[in-house]
Write an enzyme that holds these catalytic residues in place. Structure first.
Site, PDB file in Angstrom:
ATOM      1  N   ASP A   8     -12.404  -9.153  -4.051  1.00 32.04           N
ATOM      2  CA  ASP A   8     -11.639  -8.841  -5.259  1.00 32.04           C
ATOM      3  C   ASP A   8     -11.797  -9.906  -6.329  1.00 32.04           C
ATOM      4  O   ASP A   8     -12.375 -10.967  -6.093  1.00 32.04           O
ATOM      5  CB  ASP A   8     -10.151  -8.649  -4.908  1.00 32.04           C
ATOM      6  CG  ASP A   8      -9.603  -9.739  -4.003  1.00 32.04           C
ATOM      7  OD1 ASP A   8     -10.260 -10.785  -3.879  1.00 32.04           O
ATOM      8  OD2 ASP A   8      -8.521  -9.546  -3.429  1.00 32.04           O
TER       9      ASP A   8
ATOM     10  N   HIS B 251      -0.856  -6.690   2.129  1.00 34.72           N
ATOM     11  CA  HIS B 251      -2.059  -6.282   1.393  1.00 34.72           C
ATOM     12  C   HIS B 251      -3.307  -6.931   1.981  1.00 34.72           C
ATOM     13  O   HIS B 251      -3.257  -8.025   2.543  1.00 34.72           O
ATOM     14  CB  HIS B 251      -1.941  -6.525  -0.122  1.00 34.72           C
ATOM     15  CG  HIS B 251      -2.064  -7.929  -0.590  1.00 34.72           C
ATOM     16  ND1 HIS B 251      -1.332  -8.425  -1.643  1.00 34.72           N
ATOM     17  CD2 HIS B 251      -2.853  -8.954  -0.194  1.00 34.72           C
ATOM     18  CE1 HIS B 251      -1.657  -9.677  -1.866  1.00 34.72           C
ATOM     19  NE2 HIS B 251      -2.573 -10.021  -1.000  1.00 34.72           N
TER      20      HIS B 251
ATOM     21  N   GLU C 216      -2.405  -3.158  -2.513  1.00 38.16           N
ATOM     22  CA  GLU C 216      -0.974  -3.354  -2.349  1.00 38.16           C
ATOM     23  C   GLU C 216      -0.354  -2.168  -1.596  1.00 38.16           C
ATOM     24  O   GLU C 216      -0.978  -1.109  -1.487  1.00 38.16           O
ATOM     25  CB  GLU C 216      -0.326  -3.478  -3.740  1.00 38.16           C
ATOM     26  CG  GLU C 216      -0.880  -4.621  -4.590  1.00 38.16           C
ATOM     27  CD  GLU C 216      -0.386  -6.011  -4.151  1.00 38.16           C
ATOM     28  OE1 GLU C 216      -0.044  -6.176  -2.962  1.00 38.16           O
ATOM     29  OE2 GLU C 216      -0.365  -6.915  -4.992  1.00 38.16           O
TER      30      GLU C 216
ATOM     31  N   ASN D  39       3.041  -9.075   1.956  1.00 36.56           N
ATOM     32  CA  ASN D  39       3.464  -7.666   1.931  1.00 36.56           C
ATOM     33  C   ASN D  39       2.470  -6.753   2.664  1.00 36.56           C
ATOM     34  O   ASN D  39       2.574  -5.539   2.588  1.00 36.56           O
ATOM     35  CB  ASN D  39       3.654  -7.186   0.484  1.00 36.56           C
ATOM     36  CG  ASN D  39       2.358  -7.253  -0.324  1.00 36.56           C
ATOM     37  OD1 ASN D  39       1.320  -7.651   0.203  1.00 36.56           O
ATOM     38  ND2 ASN D  39       2.414  -6.858  -1.582  1.00 36.56           N
TER      39      ASN D  39
HETATM   40  C1  GLP Z   1      -4.572 -12.905  -2.290  1.00 35.71           C
HETATM   41  C2  GLP Z   1      -5.936 -12.226  -2.140  1.00 35.71           C
HETATM   42  C3  GLP Z   1      -6.161 -11.773  -0.732  1.00 35.71           C
HETATM   43  C4  GLP Z   1      -5.601 -12.816   0.204  1.00 35.71           C
HETATM   44  C5  GLP Z   1      -4.110 -12.815   0.116  1.00 35.71           C
HETATM   45  C6  GLP Z   1      -3.426 -13.923   0.882  1.00 35.71           C
HETATM   46  O1  GLP Z   1      -3.870 -12.580  -3.412  1.00 35.71           O
HETATM   47  N1  GLP Z   1      -6.261 -11.191  -3.035  1.00 35.71           N
HETATM   48  O2  GLP Z   1      -7.530 -11.528  -0.518  1.00 35.71           O
HETATM   49  O3  GLP Z   1      -5.970 -12.561   1.520  1.00 35.71           O
HETATM   50  O4  GLP Z   1      -3.671 -12.747  -1.216  1.00 35.71           O
HETATM   51  O5  GLP Z   1      -3.531 -15.134   0.233  1.00 35.71           O
HETATM   52  P1  GLP Z   1      -3.311 -16.542   0.900  1.00 35.71           P
HETATM   53  O6  GLP Z   1      -4.460 -16.755   1.820  1.00 35.71           O
HETATM   54  O7  GLP Z   1      -3.332 -17.515  -0.248  1.00 35.71           O
HETATM   55  O8  GLP Z   1      -2.016 -16.482   1.616  1.00 35.71           O
END
Ligand code: GLP
Length: 253
Positions: free
Chosen positions: A74, A145, A150, A143
């Protein structure tokens, strides 16, 4: 086999470093087994340690990325590649500038694309024409995702533009000067794109992820918890530290 729920194998490690090492070893093994692997890559705080380990393995001649092709999950929208909060910047900073992935083999959704539908269509087509993702690395949002899919996402979606949840914006505000600077939209590989990966490795660390990990593994399969669909994938490795595994360790042993 212990620690196995349908197609998902669960590995619990003692520390974040151990989790990162395990994940890096799996990615490196994939590349060593198939030098021209197609890797799906993730951003966020979780995989930073894994990238560090991979850089170290590269420096020790334990892995060679010269034939690898990568597709990132993404990118925020809109965002300039030069913005130090863009995932383009993150990937360069954490991995690409340290290893030998060829520039032409790096794919990250374009956060400045004028025609998002075209960008999304071509992104999926490019993955398909490359032979599909051999190994997709994932983190998970609090959440549920994955990528930026989402809750309530259509499971059949390909790459597309998404609106970020307030929970995600709050979680990611830690990387920005203020919460108002966090983009409210993104381009993300869809659930279908992710599910078509041949293998998936999902990482999570810290107590903050413990509840959602339990839901993902033992809850109902529902668009409410996008990651729950991974229960239907035939080849997933979930690597957790002890804190993220807090509510599931008893159930898997
Ligand atoms: C982000 C990304 C995801 C990621 C998730 C968790 O916003 N788009 O690909 O896995 O949220 O993030 P983190 O590893 O900082 O907890």
């Amino acid at each position: 086999m212990k620690n196995q729920i349908r197609g998902m194998r669960i590995i619990v490690t003692d520390t974040y470093k151990d989790m990162s090492k395990k994940a890096a070893t799996i990615v490196a093994s994939q590349v060593n087994l198939k030098p021209n692997s197609i890797l799906g890559l993730a951003t966020g705080g979780t995989p930073v340690g894994m990238y560090k380990e991979l850089v170290e393995m590269y420096n020790n001649d334990e892995v060679d990325f010269s034939e690898v092709k990568t597709f990132n999950l993404d990118e925020y929208y809109p965002i300039e590649r030069t913005n130090d909060q863009s995932y383009f910047y993150y990937m360069n900073d954490n991995l690409f500038k340290h290893v030998n992935v060829l520039e032409e083999n790096i794919n990250i959704p374009n956060g400045k694309a004028e025609d998002i539908e075209k960008e999304s269509y071509e992104y999926d087509k490019n993955i398909y024409n490359s032979g599909g993702i051999d190994l997709q690395v994932l983190g998970i949002g609090t959440n549920g995702h994955i990528g930026f899919n989402e809750p309530d996402i259509a499971f059949e979606s390909g790459t597309h533009k998404v609106k970020l949840d307030s929970e995600t914006i709050e979680a990611n505000a830690r990387f920005f000067e203020s919460i108002d600077d966090v983009p409210t939209e993104a381009i993300s590989m869809g659930m279908k794109t992710i599910m078509q990966s041949k293998k998936i490795v999902l990482l999570a660390n810290g107590e903050g992820k413990a509840k959602i990990i339990e839901k993902m593994l033992f809850g109902e399969i529902s668009p409410n918890v996008p990651a729950s669909i991974l229960q239907l994938h035939p080849h997933v490795i979930v690597i957790l530290d002890r804190e993220a595994a807090k509510y599931i360790e008893e159930k898997i042993n």
